[in-house]
Write an enzyme that holds these catalytic residues in place. Structure first.
Site, short mmCIF file in Angstrom:
data_model
loop_
_atom_site.label_atom_id
_atom_site.label_comp_id
_atom_site.label_asym_id
_atom_site.label_seq_id
_atom_site.Cartn_x
_atom_site.Cartn_y
_atom_site.Cartn_z
N ASP A 1 11.88 -4.24 16.90
CA ASP A 1 12.50 -2.93 17.07
C ASP A 1 13.74 -3.03 17.97
O ASP A 1 14.49 -4.01 17.90
CB ASP A 1 11.48 -1.94 17.64
CG ASP A 1 11.69 -0.53 17.14
OD1 ASP A 1 12.53 0.17 17.72
OD2 ASP A 1 11.01 -0.14 16.18
N ASP B 1 3.94 1.70 32.99
CA ASP B 1 2.71 1.84 32.19
C ASP B 1 2.54 0.76 31.13
O ASP B 1 1.58 0.81 30.36
CB ASP B 1 2.70 3.21 31.49
CG ASP B 1 2.56 4.37 32.45
OD1 ASP B 1 2.30 4.13 33.64
OD2 ASP B 1 2.75 5.53 32.01
N ASP C 1 19.14 -9.29 25.84
CA ASP C 1 17.90 -9.08 26.59
C ASP C 1 16.90 -8.26 25.76
O ASP C 1 17.11 -7.07 25.54
CB ASP C 1 18.19 -8.36 27.90
CG ASP C 1 16.98 -8.29 28.83
OD1 ASP C 1 15.88 -8.69 28.39
OD2 ASP C 1 17.12 -7.84 29.98
N HIS D 1 13.33 3.68 21.33
CA HIS D 1 12.38 3.70 20.22
C HIS D 1 11.27 2.68 20.42
O HIS D 1 10.07 3.00 20.32
CB HIS D 1 13.14 3.44 18.91
CG HIS D 1 12.36 3.71 17.67
ND1 HIS D 1 11.71 2.71 16.98
CD2 HIS D 1 12.15 4.85 16.97
CE1 HIS D 1 11.13 3.24 15.91
NE2 HIS D 1 11.38 4.53 15.88
N ASN E 1 -1.13 5.85 37.06
CA ASN E 1 -1.60 6.87 38.02
C ASN E 1 -2.72 7.70 37.42
O ASN E 1 -2.71 8.92 37.48
CB ASN E 1 -0.42 7.78 38.40
CG ASN E 1 0.30 8.32 37.17
OD1 ASN E 1 -0.19 8.16 36.05
ND2 ASN E 1 1.45 8.91 37.36
N VAL F 1 -1.95 -5.92 5.35
CA VAL F 1 -0.63 -5.27 5.31
C VAL F 1 -0.84 -3.78 5.05
O VAL F 1 -1.50 -3.41 4.06
CB VAL F 1 0.28 -5.89 4.23
CG1 VAL F 1 1.62 -5.15 4.16
CG2 VAL F 1 0.51 -7.38 4.50
N ASP G 1 -1.23 3.44 2.89
CA ASP G 1 -2.63 3.08 3.12
C ASP G 1 -3.34 4.03 4.07
O ASP G 1 -4.54 4.25 3.93
CB ASP G 1 -2.71 1.66 3.69
CG ASP G 1 -2.10 0.63 2.76
OD1 ASP G 1 -2.72 0.35 1.72
OD2 ASP G 1 -0.99 0.13 3.04
N SER H 1 7.27 6.36 12.57
CA SER H 1 7.19 5.26 13.54
C SER H 1 6.04 5.49 14.52
O SER H 1 5.32 4.55 14.91
CB SER H 1 8.50 5.14 14.32
OG SER H 1 9.57 4.83 13.49
#
Length: 412
Positions: free
Chosen positions: A153, A162, A181, A189, A203, A317, A351, A375
């Protein structure tokens, strides 16, 4: 198409790939790093001698197909390379793709000390999670599995409080030349998907601070960046990312592909073999025991027209569409779910359906955001697979288009 960028395929009788589709014994073969490096060096040397091309190891494909990527060459040079029919079987110009653009909800990203708007965000401040996550994993099951989730991505923010993102360069990597990077996400995203999959709220004991517990809290995340700051990438970089997963992944790992594009043409049965070698890479991962989870797309058309979500394979898949489900905090119950209006549809190739509307999750710079899209639904299923060590349960169904098609709802 991108001017000056080409992917050339080598004659596999001369340059046989390490994994052969015709040899089932090679499907689960572990990739030997020394063999891989030596094979790549051999091709680098020969391409330098034959065509005066200066390539690097990431430009060479030898795992599931044999070929090389080259940029900044003229059409004349490309034709010269193609004329060597002994070593080069074919070539194609590089194509751009987009990530499946999710829709930002509300006022945009927020910091942890902002008071939660539980109903609007569909966020539970006590559980520190999206109600979509609660919908698919209502008992808050957990796992100690160290299988990796590879997010192909826009990158994943390693500094988010987190997230458990693997910094090891043996795994995380950027294939975007202008953004080297993989642990820095300019789009948000990839970081949002990571929180849905494996966020663990830092937390948990403080309901006054925001945090995100994903479907499989603490899941190890690998970032493979193929999408740039503008939400664009190339198919060649996706292929490089999938090669890396086959070389360094393991059975039980999970891959998310929340990217793609509409196939050329307007027919209802377009050719899903648009980039056949990419589909071969997906098959190779699946045959190895690695799960590949793909977003159906947000264009409201048949998923058979969206690539690579159109791809059907009987093993490991999955293509995921989105459903809309809202929790009523006043009565402590969910309203009946509905198929998301923007989601691509159709069986095949879909699916599962999973929550994709109004999903709270992590965002770069220790922030949080609410996004909607297939997504997000894909990340739910990827998290479930990591949590269960296998495909989600599908004991419930949802009616959606076309007509009264029944879709399995992904749950724990």
């Amino acid at each position: 198409m991108i001017e000056g960028e080409y992917l050339f395929y080598l004659n596999e009788e001369i340059y046989p790939p390490i994994i052969s589709e015709g040899d089932s014994s090679s499907f689960t073969k572990a990739i030997d790093e020394k063999e891989l490096l030596n094979r790549k060096k051999e091709i680098l040397s020969e391409m330098k001698t034959e065509f005066n091309l200066t390539l690097n190891e990431d430009d060479i494909f030898i795992t599931t197909f044999s070929g090389f990527f080259v940029s900044d060459i003229s059409e004349d040079v490309a034709l010269q390379i193609l004329s060597n029919t002994g070593k080069v079987s074919r070539g194609q110009q590089n194509f751009t793709i987009q990530n499946i653009r999710a829709r930002m909800q509300g006022d945009g990203p927020v910091l942890q000390n902002i008071r939660a708007r539980m109903q609007e965000w569909q966020y539970d401040e006590d559980l520190h999670t999206s109600m979509g996550v609660f919908f698919v994993n209502p008992n808050s099951n957990t796992t100690s599995s160290q299988s990796k989730v590879w997010i192909v991505d826009s990158g994943v923010d390693i500094n988010h409080q987190d997230l458990n993102v693997l910094a090891d360069p043996l795994f995380s990597k950027s294939f975007v030349q202008s953004e080297p990077d993989p642990l820095y996400d300019l789009v948000g995203h990839g970081t949002h998907l990571a929180g849905i999959i494996g966020g663990r709220a830092h937390n948990n004991s403080n309901p006054d601070l925001l945090g995100m517990n994903g479907v499989s809290p603490g899941a190890p995340i690998v970032s493979l960046k193929v999408i740039n700051w503008n939400g664009e990438g190339t198919w060649t970089n996706v292929k490089k990312a999938l090669s890396r997963i086959r070389d360094r992944g393991a059975s039980g790992d999970v891959v998310t592909l929340s990217l793609g594009d509409l196939l050329p043409g307007q027919g209802q049965n377009p050719n899903c073999n648009f980039h056949g070698d990419l589909l071969d890479q997906i098959k190779s991962l699946a045959n190895m025991g690695i799960y590949v989870v793909m977003a159906a797309g947000n264009t409201g058309v048949s998923s058979t027209r969206f690539y690579p979500a159109c791809f059907e394979y009987p093993l490991n898949v999955f293509t995921v569409a989105s459903l809309n489900v809202n929790y009523d905090f006043a009565t402590n119950q969910f309203y009946p779910p509905a198929f998301s209006t923007y989601s691509n549809f159709g069986r095949p190739s879909i699916d599962y359906v999973a929550p994709g509307d109004v999903v709270f999750s992590t965002f770069p710079c220790d922030r949080y955001a609410v996004l909607s899209g297939t997504s997000m639904a894909t990340a739910m299923v990827a998290g479930l697979i990591h949590l269960k060590g296998g495909p989600p349960s599908a004991n419930e169904t949802l009616t959606g288009p076309p007509g009264n098609t029944l879709y399995p709802i992904a749950k724990y």
